[in-house]
Design an enzyme around this catalytic site. Structure first.
Site, short mmCIF file in Angstrom:
data_model
loop_
_atom_site.label_atom_id
_atom_site.label_comp_id
_atom_site.label_asym_id
_atom_site.label_seq_id
_atom_site.Cartn_x
_atom_site.Cartn_y
_atom_site.Cartn_z
N GLY C 484 45.31 30.00 38.64
CA GLY C 484 46.56 29.34 38.26
C GLY C 484 47.64 30.31 37.84
O GLY C 484 48.60 29.93 37.16
N ARG C 524 42.77 39.42 32.25
CA ARG C 524 43.90 40.10 31.62
C ARG C 524 45.26 39.60 32.06
O ARG C 524 46.26 39.81 31.35
CB ARG C 524 43.82 41.61 31.91
CG ARG C 524 43.92 41.95 33.40
CD ARG C 524 43.68 43.45 33.66
NE ARG C 524 44.77 44.30 33.22
CZ ARG C 524 45.89 44.53 33.89
NH1 ARG C 524 46.07 43.94 35.07
NH2 ARG C 524 46.83 45.31 33.40
N THR C 526 47.11 36.72 32.42
CA THR C 526 48.04 35.86 31.67
C THR C 526 48.64 36.65 30.51
O THR C 526 49.78 36.43 30.12
CB THR C 526 47.32 34.60 31.17
OG1 THR C 526 46.53 34.07 32.23
CG2 THR C 526 48.32 33.55 30.74
N GLY C 728 39.52 33.73 31.61
CA GLY C 728 38.87 33.41 32.89
C GLY C 728 37.36 33.63 32.94
O GLY C 728 36.63 32.88 33.56
N GLU C 729 36.91 34.70 32.28
CA GLU C 729 35.46 35.02 32.38
C GLU C 729 34.65 34.41 31.27
O GLU C 729 33.47 34.05 31.45
CB GLU C 729 35.28 36.53 32.31
CG GLU C 729 35.97 37.31 33.41
CD GLU C 729 36.01 38.77 33.04
OE1 GLU C 729 35.15 39.51 33.53
OE2 GLU C 729 36.90 39.16 32.26
#
Lengths: 155, 276, 769
Positions: C484, C524, C526, C728-729
């Site tokens: 996104g 990282r 965003t 994310g992760e």
């Protein structure tokens, strides 16, 4: 070299006659001959569902159908789901629920959903499971997809 | 994948003549096993005969003989066929366990048994239903029991030039419940680690198991204990199943687990079909 | 803080319509022009010398343009350790390693010609487990390890199979263990898994007569691709153009560079052609990055009150045949080796070891899923020995503001307590539910944390152009692989500029036009790219105000902009449209005032430092994102089948730029974690990857995915744009341990490895009896 066979079929509502190479998959034919690149290749062995299209109205893995088998049949791909520039309710629902991330499985997922809603107006969770268990989404949008399918069914 | 010729057959005679050729000729129905095998180098036909158009092979009927499922009929169509759902739902279960919904829109029952994987999900139910395979070939028509059709892993009883015409589940239909349990790694679209079919025939039972031997097998020891010796302790009867199977270790499961899970599923199958 | 109007709201994805209509372009859709098709000849041995390589029959095959071998590539490639050949030269180190590359006019011809290449190998003894590789008499996989170029924060040991040894020494573990009332030592093992994005790896290259190289790739990081190609092929960067598109799933597997270098010499040999390579699923699984297997020993000293006084963690990683990227996962796991917990005395040794298995590399979590499996399972052992509540143990040792990590970095802006209490509450922790029908129920929780794994100077930039009509373009070097990014960046720009998201265009990178971004990895973007975009928007807004101030003769501080009009807050009649200001601002008398508005923003972290080579102490984290997972399961003890009844996931996002998309990431990561917890394990047999397709390597599908209760915690990250940190992760990290802890709770047996397949669960239970 590969023999070619003349095939006549309808694709997304249009009548077509083309040469199909024997040995070419329907998936490859759709992408490389018909230049409809919405349908994707993910595994070539009918496990991931990224290549799902409607053949005579039924969802099938186009990687396991030969192009020559398209003769006399009706093919519908993701490109035909929106009509006259207007999104189908399924597509709008997928957008509203953010039912995709990378989008690679999405055409197949929407085709399978379209076929589901045509055979079941009010799909249960079991119906959704059966219809979509062959469409893998590695991004893990399943929760959103389920919500989108149910929402689209209501409309 | 080597080059091959594709022939769309318009009548059964044409198909049979082509099948007698010296070259390697394969009939093509759904293609869901065949194409995967061809891509992987397992099959290398010179000719593919598309038999999906042959009316002879599209039979889907119920009559005084029983239920006949043509070789070109898809698994989804079979699973949805009202007489199958009503009289032999165990077969609907088996059919619906094969692959995904999309696969089942192409794959056929005939293809599933001709491919003859010992794990074929339709096989164990067919074994429990006294199914017979109707073959047609140079010598005419012949019919063999399904358990004689599977001859080894990936091997079937078809002679050169023969084709499966249909599979018949003969009357009488079972009077009791039937279940098909498929143990797998994911509980979703997956090959069977083992497949256990238990079909009640009143006070008699038929049990068949897939993925535990070179072909699907009947659990003869268990059946005998129940059908002949009247055993009603299902756990005790199920424990005998180890005599009927010879599982291996592969990617989907170990020999040890297969011995164990088969016994559990046979027992549960008996509990659910033969009454508590 | 003033109330936000766009950041923090749910807007539809920028790429939504393209993706639902099939119009979205993925890189293969951009392979246009006269095409050349490339297929690899792959090694059939895992370790061997190439004795004979005869390409003559392939060269003669009609339709084949050429066949390349290792000697056609002048240099090696590697992001952190330059150890990899594009095509094997003289020696192969893993099964499936490319030994030749056929270039033909069709895919079919290329595939047929590959079969005509004759190779003979002198098979060398293979090493398939890192313990074997560590033995003094083990066959050496990289004889010239000492001569490889290496980023100086990695420590390969020449003459061995050790590609990196990361050392961490915090405090005094001897003292720490001496103070402990109880010492627990356990072993943990995490097998390889693979990203299996639905889109496989693909790349193409084109060489024009003026020496310009264009590369199209599924790479997550076009700038790093450009950098590595510039080095490997000795080309200046302005002559290399790397073009991205939507990526059909990355998950770290498309980080760094790989296929791109393979196609470049082909393009150079055939100027004007587009030389393309598309991996099929099997090639993708065995020939691209695989998550490294971890064999670990974890020892903790703990006091009776539950406080952990010392931790000793030895991690041995199966790096596979090439560790150019894998060395960094080993380092990250090392410097994060206390997970979400503050432990005063830590001794960690993390080894990246060469084997003849598939290439290890980055996968979502970057070592955290593996390393924190050990930590979070170990917390259970501690709780059991001390007869304490596992939640309590985690709260006692959990990091808070001011805590120090294993590397001695002080964490701020964190609320781990809230993360874990949220999931514990959701699954009604402490309330044991009875099973039914012979099944057993259990609950489990896990903490988690991750900071982005990146160099301390990994920078980012963004450019925003304002069009004459007040619409805007954002240009960034970040890629869109489903997370996104396009939407989040648009929202950030919109927040500052007041230009609505619908009036903002943003594209995926093309290095000829888009500015530098280190990599789209590590959760990282965003934060880094978001900061760059925010700064670019502020810069653009400043330019708008400067021009308007001059035009309207009003001080800048008095002006405001609503997306269409710039006007004075003191006198609404003093106003100008954006059209009057944005492009060719002129006085009413005709003189030009200011030209086009081009906003520029960049970011480089300033809070990260080098790590001491002996102690690993320093500041490796740009930010720390905490979270937690809670699970309730029902287990059938006869079959071993685990049914997940509840799955709760919390993540401290700092600020969710788009709450809906933030939840999507949370769900997505949780599902991938669940899939690894129950199904995924790459199986090797002497280096041959046995399960390299979706029939044999199973992942979650919709019908076996339970509902996930997700919670976005927002403890603002002070230095992040609008308080944002990346997530994310993280959601993946806690799932496998939470599930295992729950199954353990249900059955009363312990698991030191996963996936918890029915067979493994049954076997573990059976062996106990």
């Amino acid at each position: 070299m590969a023999e070619c066979v003349k095939i006549s079929f309808t694709v997304n509502g249009e009548q077509e006659t083309r040469d199909a190479a024997v040995g070419q998959t329907l998936l490859s034919f759709i992408r490389d001959e018909l230049h409809l690149t919405g349908t994707k290749s993910g595994c070539e062995i009918g496990e991931c569902g990224a290549c799902t299209v409607l053949l005579n109205g039924k969802p099938v893995n186009s990687c396991l159908v030969l192009a020559v088998e398209l003769d006399g049949k009706d093919l519908v791909t993701i490109e035909a789901i929106a009509k006259d520039g207007k999104l189908d309710k399924i597509q709008q629902s997928f957008i509203d629920h953010a039912a995709f991330q990378c989008g690679y499985c999405t055409p197949g997922m929407i085709i399978s959903t379209k076929a589901l809603l045509e055979r079941k107006e009010n799909p249960t969770d079991d119906d959704i499971n059966e219809a979509l268990s062959g469409n893998l989404c590695r991004c893990g949008a399943y929760q959103e997809i389920r919500a989108a399918v149910k929402d689209a069914a209501k409309k | 994948m080597l080059a091959y010729e594709y022939i769309k057959c318009s009548n059964l005679q044409e198909a049979l003549e082509l099948l007698e050729s010296n070259e390697l000729v394969y009939p093509l129905a759904g293609g869901t096993d065949l194409f995967v095998g061809m891509r992987g180098g397992k099959f290398a036909p010179k000719k593919l005969l598309d038999i999906k158009n042959l009316n002879d092979l599209k039979v889907l009927a119920e009559d005084e003989q029983g239920i006949t499922l043509g070789a070109a009929v898809t698994l989804n169509d079979i699973a949805e066929f009202a007489p199958v759902k009503k009289y032999i739902p165990i077969l609907a279960s088996g059919c619906r366990s094969v692959g995904s919904y999309m696969i089942r829109n192409r794959a056929t029952l005939a293809g599933n048994i001709c491919n003859a994987s010992p794990a074929a999900d339709t096989s164990a139910p067919l074994y429990c239903l006294n199914a017979v395979v109707n073959l047609v070939g140079p010598g005419g028509d012949r019919t063999i029991p399904v358990n004689e059709f599977f001859t080894g892993p990936g091997k079937n009883a078809l002679k050169k030039g023969e084709l499966v015409r249909s599979v018949t589940i003969p009357k009488p239909y079972p009077s009791g419940n039937g279940v098909y349990f498929k143990a797998s790694r994911t509980g979703s679209v997956d090959l069977a680690t083992v497949g256990v079919a238990v079909q009640s025939w009143g006070d008699q039972v038929k049990i068949a198991i897939g993925a535990v031997a070179p072909t699907p097998v009947r659990a003869i020891s268990v059946e005998k204990e129940i059908n002949e010796n009247g055993e009603k302790d299902w756990a005790k009867a199920a424990a005998l199943v180890k005599n009927d199977i010879s599982p291996i270790t592969d990617l989907r499961g170990s020999r040890e687990y297969r011995y164990h899970i088969v016994e559990v599923l046979v027992r549960r199958g008996l509990e659910q079909t033969m009454g508590v | 803080m003033t109330e936000l109007k766009c950041v923090g709201t749910t807007v539809a994805r920028k790429d939504a319509i393209e993706k639902v209509t099939g119009a979205a372009e993925y890189i293969e859709d951009r392979f246009l022009g006269p095409l050349l098709y490339l297929k690899m000849k792959k090694s059939t041995v895992a370790h061997g010398k190439i004795k004979k390589l005869d390409i003559s029959r392939a060269l003669e095959y009609p339709g084949v343009k050429t066949v390349l071998t290792g000697k056609d590539y002048k240099s090696k490639i590697g992001l952190y350790l330059v150890d990899r050949d594009f095509i094997a030269i003289d020696k192969v180190r893993y099964w499936g390693e490319p030994v030749a590359l056929v270039v033909a006019v069709s895919e079919k011809i290329a595939a047929e010609a590959v079969e005509l290449i004759d190779v003979e190998y002198e098979e060398l003894p293979g090493v398939f487990d890192p313990f074997e590789a560590l033995k003094p008499d083990a066959p050496i996989i990289h004889e010239n390890l000492g001569s490889y170029e290496v980023v100086p924060i990695f420590y390969p040991q020449e003459g061995t199979n050790i590609a990196n040894h990361f050392k961490l020494r915090k405090g005094d573990t001897d003292q720490g263990f001496a103070e402990a009332d109880l010492i627990i030592e356990k072993e943990y093992y995490v097998p390889q898994m693979q990203h299996v994005p639905i889109e496989t790896h693909k790349a193409a290259a084109h060489w024009s007569p003026d020496g310009k190289l264009t590369v199209w790739s599924t790479a997550q990081s076009p700038n790093v691709v450009r950098q590595l190609l510039a080095k490997s092929f000795e080309l200046p960067m302005h002559k290399i153009r790397v073009i991205s598109s939507f990526i059909g799933g990355g998950f770290g597997g498309k980080a760094g560079a790989g296929l791109e270098g393979l196609v470049v010499p082909v393009a150079q040999k055939f100027p004007g052609y587009v030389a393309r390579i598309v991996l099929n699923r099997e090639e993708d699984m065995q020939g691209t990055f695989t998550r490294q297997a971890m064999y670990a020993t974890l020892k903790t000293g703990v006091k009776i009150n539950g406080k952990i006084t010392a931790l000793e963690y030895k991690m041995i990683w199966d790096g596979g045949a090439y560790t150019e990227y894998g060395v960094n996962i080993v380092r990250s796991a090392g410097y994060s080796s206390t997970g979400a917990y503050e432990i005063p005395n830590v001794k960690t040794d993390s080894y990246c070891v060469y084997t003849n298995n598939s290439i290890g590399g980055p996968v979502r979590g970057f070592g955290m899923c593996e390393m924190q499996w050990g930590i979070e399972r170990h917390m259970e052992y501690i709780a059991k020995e001390l007869k304490m509540d596992p939640l309590e143990i985690r709260l006692i040792n959990g990091m808070k503001n001011g805590s120090t990590t294993a590397a001695g970095q002080v964490v701020e802006d964190v609320d781990f307590k809230k993360c874990i209490e949220t999931v514990a509450d959701q699954i009604k922790w402490g309330k044991k539910e009875p099973g039914s029908n012979g099944k057993l129920r259990g609950k489990g929780i896990s903490g988690l944390v991750k900071c982005p794994a990146q160099p301390s100077n990994a920078s980012s930039s963004a450019i925003i152009r304002i069009n004459e009509d007040g619409t805007a373009h954002i240009m960034v070097g970040a890629t869109e692989m489903g997370q996104g990014m396009l939407t989040a960046m648009s929202q950030i720009a919109s927040e500052i500029l007041h230009i609505p998201v619908e009036k903002i265009d943003i594209k995926v990178p093309d290095t000829d036009f888009t500015p530098y971004e280190w990599q789209s990895v590590g959760s990282r973007i965003t934060y880094t790219c978001g900061t760059s975009v925010k700064r670019a928007a502020e810069d653009a807004l400043g330019q708008i105000y400067r021009a308007a101030s001059d035009l309207l003769q009003v001080p800048q501080e008095e002006l405001t902009f609503d997306g269409k009009m710039i006007y004075s807050t003191k006198d609404a009649n003093k106003k100008a449209t954006i059209a009057e200001v944005a492009d060719s601002c002129k006085k009413c008398t005709g003189e030009g005032i200011a030209g086009p508005i081009i906003g520029r923003g960049s970011f480089i972290p300033s809070n990260m430092t080098n790590l001491d080579p002996e102690t690993g102490q320093g500041n490796p984290g740009m930010f720390y994102c905490f979270g937690a997972t809670g699970a309730e399961v029902e287990v059938d003890p006869e079959t071993g089948v685990v049914t997940v009844l509840q799955l709760a996931s919390s993540i401290d996002a700092g600020k969710a730029v788009n709450p809906q998309l933030c939840k999507c990431q949370l769900h997505g990561g949780t599902i991938m974690g669940l899939s690894t917890a129950l199904y995924e394990e790459v199986k090797f047999d002497k280096g041959v990857m046995l399960n390299r397709n979706f029939t044999d390597y199973k992942i979650s599908s919709i019908d076996n995915t339970p509902h996930i209760d997700s919670f976005i915690i927002e403890t603002p990250e002070t230095k992040g744009p609008f308080g944002v940190r990346g997530i994310g992760e993280q959601p993946m990290i806690g799932v496998a341990p939470a599930i295992a802890n729950a199954v353990s709770d249900a059955l009363g047996v312990e698991f030191n490895t996963f996936p918890l397949t029915p067979e493994r669960v049954w076997k573990t239970l059976h062996e106990k009896k």
